[in-house]
Design a protein around this motif. Sequence first.
Motif, mmCIF file in Angstrom:
data_model
loop_
_atom_site.group_PDB
_atom_site.id
_atom_site.type_symbol
_atom_site.label_atom_id
_atom_site.label_comp_id
_atom_site.label_asym_id
_atom_site.label_seq_id
_atom_site.Cartn_x
_atom_site.Cartn_y
_atom_site.Cartn_z
ATOM 1 N N VAL A 1 -6.740 -1.150 -11.174
ATOM 2 C CA VAL A 1 -5.908 -0.233 -10.376
ATOM 3 C C VAL A 1 -6.373 -0.266 -8.923
ATOM 4 C CG1 VAL A 1 -5.333 2.195 -9.984
ATOM 5 C CG2 VAL A 1 -5.295 1.271 -12.308
ATOM 6 N N ALA A 2 -7.683 -0.199 -8.718
ATOM 7 C CA ALA A 2 -8.231 -0.197 -7.356
ATOM 8 C C ALA A 2 -7.943 -1.518 -6.644
ATOM 9 C CB ALA A 2 -9.736 0.073 -7.400
ATOM 10 N N GLU A 3 -8.071 -2.632 -7.368
ATOM 11 C CA GLU A 3 -7.759 -3.930 -6.761
ATOM 12 C C GLU A 3 -6.284 -4.008 -6.386
ATOM 13 O OE1 GLU A 3 -8.988 -7.149 -9.273
ATOM 14 O OE2 GLU A 3 -11.126 -6.745 -9.003
ATOM 15 N N ALA A 4 -5.420 -3.486 -7.263
ATOM 16 C CA ALA A 4 -3.976 -3.517 -6.987
ATOM 17 C C ALA A 4 -3.653 -2.696 -5.737
ATOM 18 C CB ALA A 4 -3.204 -2.995 -8.195
ATOM 19 N N LEU A 5 -4.268 -1.518 -5.625
ATOM 20 C CA LEU A 5 -4.034 -0.679 -4.441
ATOM 21 C C LEU A 5 -4.508 -1.391 -3.176
ATOM 22 C CD1 LEU A 5 -5.145 2.792 -5.867
ATOM 23 C CD2 LEU A 5 -2.801 2.104 -5.337
ATOM 24 N N ASP A 6 -5.677 -2.037 -3.265
ATOM 25 C CA ASP A 6 -6.202 -2.784 -2.116
ATOM 26 C C ASP A 6 -5.261 -3.920 -1.728
ATOM 27 O OD1 ASP A 6 -8.470 -1.386 -1.502
ATOM 28 O OD2 ASP A 6 -9.884 -2.889 -2.248
ATOM 29 N N GLU A 7 -4.845 -4.700 -2.728
ATOM 30 C CA GLU A 7 -4.034 -5.885 -2.434
ATOM 31 C C GLU A 7 -2.663 -5.508 -1.872
ATOM 32 O OE1 GLU A 7 -4.188 -8.519 -5.854
ATOM 33 O OE2 GLU A 7 -6.380 -8.344 -5.912
ATOM 34 N N LEU A 8 -2.149 -4.353 -2.282
ATOM 35 C CA LEU A 8 -0.859 -3.885 -1.744
ATOM 36 C C LEU A 8 -1.050 -3.066 -0.457
ATOM 37 C CD1 LEU A 8 0.817 -2.823 -5.120
ATOM 38 C CD2 LEU A 8 1.551 -4.703 -3.661
ATOM 39 N N GLU A 9 -2.319 -2.834 -0.105
ATOM 40 C CA GLU A 9 -2.673 -2.063 1.109
ATOM 41 C C GLU A 9 -2.029 -0.675 1.105
ATOM 42 O OE1 GLU A 9 -1.747 -4.621 4.405
ATOM 43 O OE2 GLU A 9 -3.401 -5.966 3.945
ATOM 44 N N ILE A 10 -2.135 -0.004 -0.033
ATOM 45 C CA ILE A 10 -1.550 1.340 -0.159
ATOM 46 C C ILE A 10 -2.601 2.376 -0.559
ATOM 47 C CG2 ILE A 10 0.836 0.641 -0.612
ATOM 48 C CD1 ILE A 10 0.237 0.920 -3.631
ATOM 49 N N GLY A 11 -3.871 1.978 -0.521
ATOM 50 C CA GLY A 11 -4.924 2.908 -0.931
ATOM 51 C C GLY A 11 -4.941 4.193 -0.117
ATOM 52 N N ASP A 12 -4.586 4.086 1.177
ATOM 53 C CA ASP A 12 -4.626 5.279 2.029
ATOM 54 C C ASP A 12 -3.491 6.255 1.723
ATOM 55 O OD1 ASP A 12 -2.750 3.458 2.935
ATOM 56 O OD2 ASP A 12 -2.981 4.022 5.029
ATOM 57 N N LYS A 13 -2.501 5.812 0.929
ATOM 58 C CA LYS A 13 -1.377 6.693 0.586
ATOM 59 C C LYS A 13 -1.434 7.156 -0.867
ATOM 60 C CE LYS A 13 1.837 3.769 2.342
ATOM 61 N NZ LYS A 13 3.156 3.242 2.554
ATOM 62 N N ALA A 14 -2.444 6.693 -1.609
ATOM 63 C CA ALA A 14 -2.449 6.923 -3.051
ATOM 64 C C ALA A 14 -3.005 8.303 -3.416
ATOM 65 C CB ALA A 14 -3.271 5.833 -3.729
ATOM 66 N N LEU A 15 -2.383 8.928 -4.396
ATOM 67 C CA LEU A 15 -2.856 10.181 -4.987
ATOM 68 C C LEU A 15 -3.042 9.941 -6.473
ATOM 69 C CD1 LEU A 15 -0.432 12.790 -3.329
ATOM 70 C CD2 LEU A 15 -2.771 12.247 -2.667
ATOM 71 N N MET A 16 -4.230 10.251 -6.978
ATOM 72 C CA MET A 16 -4.530 9.970 -8.383
ATOM 73 C C MET A 16 -4.504 11.250 -9.211
ATOM 74 S SD MET A 16 -8.054 8.435 -9.948
ATOM 75 C CE MET A 16 -8.250 8.087 -11.687
ATOM 76 N N VAL A 17 -3.852 11.163 -10.363
ATOM 77 C CA VAL A 17 -3.900 12.247 -11.337
ATOM 78 C C VAL A 17 -4.724 11.715 -12.510
ATOM 79 C CG1 VAL A 17 -2.577 13.827 -12.774
ATOM 80 C CG2 VAL A 17 -1.637 13.068 -10.573
ATOM 81 N N GLY A 18 -5.973 12.145 -12.573
ATOM 82 C CA GLY A 18 -6.900 11.653 -13.595
ATOM 83 C C GLY A 18 -6.931 12.615 -14.768
ATOM 84 N N CYS A 19 -6.371 12.203 -15.880
ATOM 85 C CA CYS A 19 -6.077 13.133 -16.982
ATOM 86 C C CYS A 19 -7.253 13.297 -17.940
ATOM 87 C CB CYS A 19 -4.828 12.657 -17.697
ATOM 88 S SG CYS A 19 -3.412 12.579 -16.555
ATOM 89 N N VAL A 20 -7.141 14.247 -18.833
ATOM 90 C CA VAL A 20 -8.216 14.570 -19.769
ATOM 91 C C VAL A 20 -8.461 13.391 -20.716
ATOM 92 C CG1 VAL A 20 -8.893 16.104 -21.662
ATOM 93 C CG2 VAL A 20 -7.727 17.037 -19.639
ATOM 94 N N GLY A 21 -9.713 13.062 -20.914
ATOM 95 C CA GLY A 21 -10.066 11.957 -21.802
ATOM 96 C C GLY A 21 -11.001 11.010 -21.086
ATOM 97 N N CYS A 22 -11.350 9.907 -21.765
ATOM 98 C CA CYS A 22 -12.305 8.968 -21.171
ATOM 99 C C CYS A 22 -11.777 8.408 -19.859
ATOM 100 C CB CYS A 22 -12.618 7.850 -22.163
ATOM 101 S SG CYS A 22 -13.482 8.453 -23.632
ATOM 102 N N GLY A 23 -10.460 8.177 -19.751
ATOM 103 C CA GLY A 23 -9.879 7.667 -18.512
ATOM 104 C C GLY A 23 -10.008 8.655 -17.369
ATOM 105 N N GLY A 24 -9.933 9.935 -17.686
ATOM 106 C CA GLY A 24 -10.003 10.953 -16.647
ATOM 107 C C GLY A 24 -11.368 11.035 -16.008
ATOM 108 N N ILE A 25 -12.404 10.614 -16.733
ATOM 109 C CA ILE A 25 -13.761 10.654 -16.185
ATOM 110 C C ILE A 25 -13.841 9.807 -14.915
ATOM 111 C CG2 ILE A 25 -16.185 10.077 -16.637
ATOM 112 C CD1 ILE A 25 -15.546 10.388 -19.655
ATOM 113 N N LEU A 26 -12.996 8.793 -14.849
ATOM 114 C CA LEU A 26 -13.046 7.862 -13.727
ATOM 115 C C LEU A 26 -12.703 8.509 -12.406
ATOM 116 C CD1 LEU A 26 -11.210 4.925 -15.463
ATOM 117 C CD2 LEU A 26 -13.559 4.871 -14.636
ATOM 118 N N ILE A 27 -12.128 9.684 -12.461
ATOM 119 C CA ILE A 27 -11.615 10.296 -11.240
ATOM 120 C C ILE A 27 -12.692 10.423 -10.161
ATOM 121 C CG2 ILE A 27 -11.995 12.729 -11.900
ATOM 122 C CD1 ILE A 27 -9.100 13.219 -10.844
#
Length: 263
Positions: A46-72
């Motif tokens: 996800v981070a590489e995709a945001l970098d390659e599209l140059e949209i990281g400065d506009k991104a808002l993350m919703v990190g949900c409950v569970g192991c994936g949410g820990i990444l927030i």
Amino acid sequence: MSGDTQAMAKQKVTGRPSIFVREWFADYLWDLFCPGCQTPVVARIVAEALDELEIGDKALMVGCVGCGGILIGGFDLDRVSPAHGRGPDVATALKRIYPGSIVFTVQGDGDCIAIGSSALVGALTRAEKITIIMVNNTNFGTTGGQLGPTTIVGQVTTTSPEGRKPESEGYPAHAAELAATFKGVAYSARGSLHTPASYQKTKGYIKTAFQRQIDNVGTSFVEVLTACPTNWHLSPVKSLEYIAEKIIPEFPLGEFRNVSHIE
Ligand code: SF4
């Protein structure tokens, strides 16, 4: 290879995406995730995709409950943690308040299509211009490996010790195929991370999903099959073989819907 080209190649192979919080990954990654877990790999693509599209400065993350949410904690972005299953609802609000932003959820299969199934269906029905990334490891990982909607037939979990039986637990839910049936969905795909080639292909799916949001077409959805060695009771290497031999035959990879315009 020139010095500059060598440095760029090294950055690509070993560097960190610009939105990663270096200290967080250095201090917490190995404490928070089991050996061989592929959830952090989803963060990486996800981070590489945001970098390659140059949209990281506009991104808002919703990190949900569970192991994936820990990444927030590892993303240098504006981030929100919603109540369990409510990621698409919160993402909807953020996108409507900040229409110029790129809003995405990272949700486990339990959060997305069990507890949060109504929020998911609501967002797909309303054609929200958000990107939903569902990490599918075929069980409720964080809470101890219980049977989830994506558990495959015959798979042993803590609540199906004899394996999932269709007569009592039914059949696995196919979220990417479901999302593709909604007219307001611009993009739906399923990828995996069990080989380097599948990693690259899945990153391409995530980039296309973000691109559909940039183009304001409709909802975009990507399901990513990931290894959960702890709850599968397999080694990290055997977990990758399990994905190839057992999980992918149930959950085929590919794009299920990809449109640049919705009538
Ligand atoms: S329980 Fe599974 S998904 Fe959660 S950190 Fe461990 S291996 Fe990863």
